[in-house]
Design a protein around this motif. Structure first.
Motif, PDB file in Angstrom:
ATOM      1  N   SER A 103       0.830  -1.209   0.000  1.00  0.00           N
ATOM      2  CA  SER A 103       0.000   0.000   0.000  1.00  0.00           C
ATOM      3  C   SER A 103       0.862   1.256   0.000  1.00  0.00           C
ATOM      4  O   SER A 103       0.557   2.238  -0.694  1.00  0.00           O
ATOM      5  CB  SER A 103      -0.922   0.006   1.228  1.00  0.00           C
ATOM      6  N   THR A 104       1.970   1.235   0.758  1.00  0.00           N
ATOM      7  CA  THR A 104       2.867   2.390   0.802  1.00  0.00           C
ATOM      8  C   THR A 104       3.516   2.632  -0.548  1.00  0.00           C
ATOM      9  O   THR A 104       3.619   3.782  -1.003  1.00  0.00           O
ATOM     10  CB  THR A 104       3.950   2.172   1.876  1.00  0.00           C
ATOM     11  N   GLY A 144       9.188   6.852   2.824  1.00  0.00           N
ATOM     12  CA  GLY A 144       9.269   5.525   3.418  1.00  0.00           C
ATOM     13  C   GLY A 144       9.825   4.494   2.454  1.00  0.00           C
ATOM     14  O   GLY A 144      10.618   3.632   2.847  1.00  0.00           O
ATOM     15  N   VAL A 145       9.432   4.578   1.181  1.00  0.00           N
ATOM     16  CA  VAL A 145       9.939   3.639   0.179  1.00  0.00           C
ATOM     17  C   VAL A 145      11.443   3.843  -0.031  1.00  0.00           C
ATOM     18  O   VAL A 145      12.207   2.876  -0.132  1.00  0.00           O
ATOM     19  CB  VAL A 145       9.175   3.803  -1.151  1.00  0.00           C
ATOM     20  N   ILE A 157       0.290  12.387   2.578  1.00  0.00           N
ATOM     21  CA  ILE A 157       0.537  10.948   2.663  1.00  0.00           C
ATOM     22  C   ILE A 157       1.354  10.450   1.476  1.00  0.00           C
ATOM     23  O   ILE A 157       2.181   9.548   1.612  1.00  0.00           O
ATOM     24  CB  ILE A 157      -0.793  10.183   2.745  1.00  0.00           C
ATOM     25  N   GLY A 190       4.448  13.540   6.225  1.00  0.00           N
ATOM     26  CA  GLY A 190       3.328  12.616   6.104  1.00  0.00           C
ATOM     27  C   GLY A 190       2.222  12.842   7.105  1.00  0.00           C
ATOM     28  O   GLY A 190       1.035  12.733   6.760  1.00  0.00           O
ATOM     29  N   SER A 240       4.809   8.573   1.916  1.00  0.00           N
ATOM     30  CA  SER A 240       4.995   7.189   1.449  1.00  0.00           C
ATOM     31  C   SER A 240       6.241   7.068   0.594  1.00  0.00           C
ATOM     32  O   SER A 240       6.979   6.078   0.685  1.00  0.00           O
ATOM     33  CB  SER A 240       3.765   6.745   0.655  1.00  0.00           C
ATOM     34  N   MET A 258       0.850   4.147  -2.782  1.00  0.00           N
ATOM     35  CA  MET A 258       0.524   5.538  -2.437  1.00  0.00           C
ATOM     36  C   MET A 258       1.665   6.494  -2.739  1.00  0.00           C
ATOM     37  O   MET A 258       1.452   7.696  -2.896  1.00  0.00           O
ATOM     38  CB  MET A 258       0.140   5.632  -0.958  1.00  0.00           C
ATOM     39  N   SER A 259       2.893   5.964  -2.829  1.00  0.00           N
ATOM     40  CA  SER A 259       4.016   6.852  -3.153  1.00  0.00           C
ATOM     41  C   SER A 259       3.930   7.391  -4.576  1.00  0.00           C
ATOM     42  O   SER A 259       4.607   8.356  -4.911  1.00  0.00           O
ATOM     43  CB  SER A 259       5.336   6.103  -2.953  1.00  0.00           C
ATOM     44  N   THR A 304      -7.702   9.159  -3.952  1.00  0.00           N
ATOM     45  CA  THR A 304      -6.330   8.811  -4.314  1.00  0.00           C
ATOM     46  C   THR A 304      -6.182   8.930  -5.826  1.00  0.00           C
ATOM     47  O   THR A 304      -6.875   8.240  -6.568  1.00  0.00           O
ATOM     48  CB  THR A 304      -5.994   7.380  -3.865  1.00  0.00           C
ATOM     49  N   ASN A 317       5.898  12.652  -6.589  1.00  0.00           N
ATOM     50  CA  ASN A 317       6.263  12.637  -5.169  1.00  0.00           C
ATOM     51  C   ASN A 317       7.762  12.434  -4.983  1.00  0.00           C
ATOM     52  O   ASN A 317       8.378  13.042  -4.099  1.00  0.00           O
ATOM     53  CB  ASN A 317       5.496  11.529  -4.442  1.00  0.00           C
TER      54      ASN A 317
END
Length: 300
Positions: free
Chosen positions: A39-40, A275-276, A268, A262, A272, A43-44, A53, A60
């Motif tokens: 999911s991350t 985070g990736v 978000i 975030g 994301s 969403m990235s 979404t 991003n």
């Protein structure tokens, strides 16, 4: 005797039983790790606004070329490298000393060294923030005053900020890594050291040619978790600066920047993406160090 039902025969089947036992782990992995990661990643590549979404491609990731993210990445990398360089040799040496048969009071020293790990990171962060306060009455400034040094503004200068963060890391995690090495040392046969003594090998030679090679698996494990822990550091910095905004971002880490973008800014999609990027960096560094250490070689 009652015959077992279809379900009972299925459950107690030797072919099915192993899958039943591993099912809780598989479900936990899929629900709490695989699904969030997928999911991350998705969403990235999206703009997340409310319940909507929208796929926007690499926009991003393009925003991550900004100076704040670059500085946060450099801070995290620097923290990770230094903590790895400190938190492997020091605990190893301490563990070797405590494992010596000539050492007295082993249980007492082990307990004292491990107590900081049991302390809440929130409590530790607040205590260190007070110890390294700006006022002349703070603990560290009083120590400096004994040597005739003027009070320092510890949390506003890059050099002194890193001293505070590394001091907190050493105080909190030395005992944990030391326990890992103690466990590894106790797996080394005592006969090897006795044979080395008979052959006239000194303490340093025994440490170099017996202890270090046989502690390699423990060192690889400690290095692996230290890489992750160094890059994922956030709570300590947040508590030291009483928030996620340090002066000139001197204490901002990549996780701190993820939290800011975030959650605080409610973006978000970019969060994301951060985070990736962090996940990729951690995986690459650990795969590289595991490959260099021969973990993937057959027979190792």
């Amino acid at each position: 005797m009652k015959k077992k039902g279809v379900f009972s025969r299925f459950l107690y089947s030797q072919k099915v039983a192993p899958y039943v036992f591993v099912l809780p782990f598989v479900l936990t992995f899929l629900i709490f790790f695989a699904y969030p990661v997928i999911s991350t990643i998705y969403m990235s590549f999206c703009k997340v606004s409310g319940g909507e979404t929208v796929f926007i491609g690499l926009k991003n990731y393009k925003t991550l070329t900004n100076p704040v993210f670059i500085k946060a990445l450099k801070n995290s990398m620097f923290y990770m490298v230094v903590t790895c360089a400190i938190m492997i040799p020091i605990p190893m040496i301490l563990a070797t000393m405590l494992n010596s048969r000539h050492m007295k009071g082993k249980g007492f020293y082990r307990s004292v060294m491990f107590i900081p790990a049991l302390t809440s990171v929130v409590v530790a962060g607040i205590v260190f923030r007070l110890m390294f306060g700006e006022v002349s009455g703070s603990f560290m400034n009083q120590i400096l005053g004994l040597f005739g040094h003027d009070p320092l503004v510890w949390l506003r200068r890059p050099f002194t900020v890193w001293i505070v963060l590394f001091a907190l890391c050493i105080w909190r995690w030395t005992g944990v890594n030391m326990m890992y090495y103690l466990s590894g040392l106790q797996q080394i046969p005592k006969d090897l050291y006795e044979s080395a003594d008979i052959d006239g090998a000194g303490r340093f030679q025994q440490f170099r040619y017996i202890t270090l090679p046989l502690l390699k698996p423990t060192t690889i494990y400690v290095l692996t978790i230290s890489i992750f822990g160094g890059l994922a550091m956030f709570t300590e910095s947040y508590l030291i600066f009483n928030g996620n905004n340090s002066p000139n971002n001197v204490g901002t880490t990549i996780v701190g920047y993820l939290y800011r973008v975030g959650l605080q800014q409610n973006n978000i999609g970019i969060g994301s993406a951060i985070g990736v990027v962090l996940l990729i960096i951690v995986l690459l560094l650990n795969v590289i160090q595991l490959a260099l250490n021969g973990t993937f070689k057959k027979g190792e």
